[in-house]
Motif scaffolding. Structure first.
Motif, PDB file in Angstrom:
ATOM      1  N   LYS A 138      30.976  -5.887  -7.726  1.00  0.00           N
ATOM      2  CA  LYS A 138      30.432  -5.605  -6.400  1.00  0.00           C
ATOM      3  C   LYS A 138      31.349  -4.638  -5.668  1.00  0.00           C
ATOM      4  O   LYS A 138      32.569  -4.727  -5.783  1.00  0.00           O
ATOM      5  CB  LYS A 138      30.315  -6.883  -5.583  1.00  0.00           C
ATOM      6  CG  LYS A 138      29.262  -7.837  -6.075  1.00  0.00           C
ATOM      7  CD  LYS A 138      29.148  -9.013  -5.135  1.00  0.00           C
ATOM      8  CE  LYS A 138      28.078  -9.956  -5.609  1.00  0.00           C
ATOM      9  NZ  LYS A 138      27.885 -11.072  -4.740  1.00  0.00           N
ATOM     10  N   THR A 139      30.728  -3.807  -4.882  1.00  0.00           N
ATOM     11  CA  THR A 139      31.515  -2.872  -4.096  1.00  0.00           C
ATOM     12  C   THR A 139      32.051  -3.570  -2.857  1.00  0.00           C
ATOM     13  O   THR A 139      31.628  -4.677  -2.503  1.00  0.00           O
ATOM     14  CB  THR A 139      30.660  -1.672  -3.659  1.00  0.00           C
ATOM     15  OG1 THR A 139      29.664  -2.126  -2.754  1.00  0.00           O
ATOM     16  CG2 THR A 139      30.021  -0.980  -4.842  1.00  0.00           C
ATOM     17  N   LYS A 140      32.976  -2.917  -2.202  1.00  0.00           N
ATOM     18  CA  LYS A 140      33.568  -3.488  -0.992  1.00  0.00           C
ATOM     19  C   LYS A 140      32.508  -3.699   0.091  1.00  0.00           C
ATOM     20  O   LYS A 140      32.512  -4.715   0.787  1.00  0.00           O
ATOM     21  CB  LYS A 140      34.676  -2.555  -0.482  1.00  0.00           C
ATOM     22  CG  LYS A 140      35.476  -3.141   0.637  1.00  0.00           C
ATOM     23  CD  LYS A 140      36.639  -2.237   1.018  1.00  0.00           C
ATOM     24  CE  LYS A 140      37.463  -2.861   2.109  1.00  0.00           C
ATOM     25  NZ  LYS A 140      38.597  -2.033   2.479  1.00  0.00           N
ATOM     26  N   ALA A 141      31.566  -2.776   0.222  1.00  0.00           N
ATOM     27  CA  ALA A 141      30.493  -2.894   1.223  1.00  0.00           C
ATOM     28  C   ALA A 141      29.592  -4.086   0.907  1.00  0.00           C
ATOM     29  O   ALA A 141      29.182  -4.814   1.816  1.00  0.00           O
ATOM     30  CB  ALA A 141      29.681  -1.614   1.278  1.00  0.00           C
ATOM     31  N   GLU A 142      29.295  -4.315  -0.372  1.00  0.00           N
ATOM     32  CA  GLU A 142      28.455  -5.454  -0.758  1.00  0.00           C
ATOM     33  C   GLU A 142      29.153  -6.772  -0.464  1.00  0.00           C
ATOM     34  O   GLU A 142      28.531  -7.724   0.007  1.00  0.00           O
ATOM     35  CB  GLU A 142      28.108  -5.368  -2.241  1.00  0.00           C
ATOM     36  CG  GLU A 142      27.135  -4.268  -2.579  1.00  0.00           C
ATOM     37  CD  GLU A 142      26.928  -4.131  -4.068  1.00  0.00           C
ATOM     38  OE1 GLU A 142      25.864  -3.642  -4.455  1.00  0.00           O
ATOM     39  OE2 GLU A 142      27.843  -4.501  -4.855  1.00  0.00           O
ATOM     40  N   ARG A 143      30.456  -6.837  -0.732  1.00  0.00           N
ATOM     41  CA  ARG A 143      31.204  -8.062  -0.433  1.00  0.00           C
ATOM     42  C   ARG A 143      31.251  -8.329   1.063  1.00  0.00           C
ATOM     43  O   ARG A 143      31.145  -9.462   1.510  1.00  0.00           O
ATOM     44  CB  ARG A 143      32.618  -7.954  -1.005  1.00  0.00           C
ATOM     45  CG  ARG A 143      32.664  -8.075  -2.509  1.00  0.00           C
ATOM     46  CD  ARG A 143      34.087  -8.265  -3.020  1.00  0.00           C
ATOM     47  NE  ARG A 143      35.023  -7.265  -2.542  1.00  0.00           N
ATOM     48  CZ  ARG A 143      35.386  -6.169  -3.196  1.00  0.00           C
ATOM     49  NH1 ARG A 143      34.873  -5.922  -4.382  1.00  0.00           N
ATOM     50  NH2 ARG A 143      36.250  -5.322  -2.695  1.00  0.00           N
ATOM     51  N   LYS A 144      31.381  -7.273   1.859  1.00  0.00           N
ATOM     52  CA  LYS A 144      31.426  -7.414   3.304  1.00  0.00           C
ATOM     53  C   LYS A 144      30.086  -7.931   3.834  1.00  0.00           C
ATOM     54  O   LYS A 144      30.041  -8.812   4.689  1.00  0.00           O
ATOM     55  CB  LYS A 144      31.774  -6.078   3.962  1.00  0.00           C
ATOM     56  CG  LYS A 144      31.978  -6.161   5.442  1.00  0.00           C
ATOM     57  CD  LYS A 144      32.409  -4.828   6.014  1.00  0.00           C
ATOM     58  CE  LYS A 144      32.613  -4.929   7.508  1.00  0.00           C
ATOM     59  NZ  LYS A 144      32.985  -3.647   8.097  1.00  0.00           N
TER      60      LYS A 144
END
Length: 75
Positions: free
Chosen positions: A1-7
């Motif tokens: 997962k990308t950082k934006a998806e985790r956020k």
């Protein structure tokens, strides 16, 4: 997962905004005459608030938690 998806996922897990009050849970106490409806409602009010209710007229709403309300209706 990308950082934006985790956020985005973390934002979904956060509790709802406290400035928005949740709807009350409505409990209808129904039964025949002399079955203990009023006694049950008085007991619940005393349990949650520590106050005695002398007369039941209409719905009673009590706060049961920081963001939770309970409305009791006798039928």
């Amino acid at each position: 997962k990308t950082k934006a998806e985790r956020k985005d996922y973390a934002a979904e897990l956060l509790p709802p905004d406290e400035s928005v009050e949740q709807a009350a849970i409505v409990v209808v106490v129904q039964g025949s005459a002399k079955s203990g409806k009023s006694t049950l409602i008085r007991s619940l009010v005393r349990y949650y608030t520590g106050h005695k209710v002398a007369e039941l007229k209409g719905p009673i709403t009590i706060r049961t938690g920081k963001n939770q309300r309970l409305t009791l209706i006798e039928c």
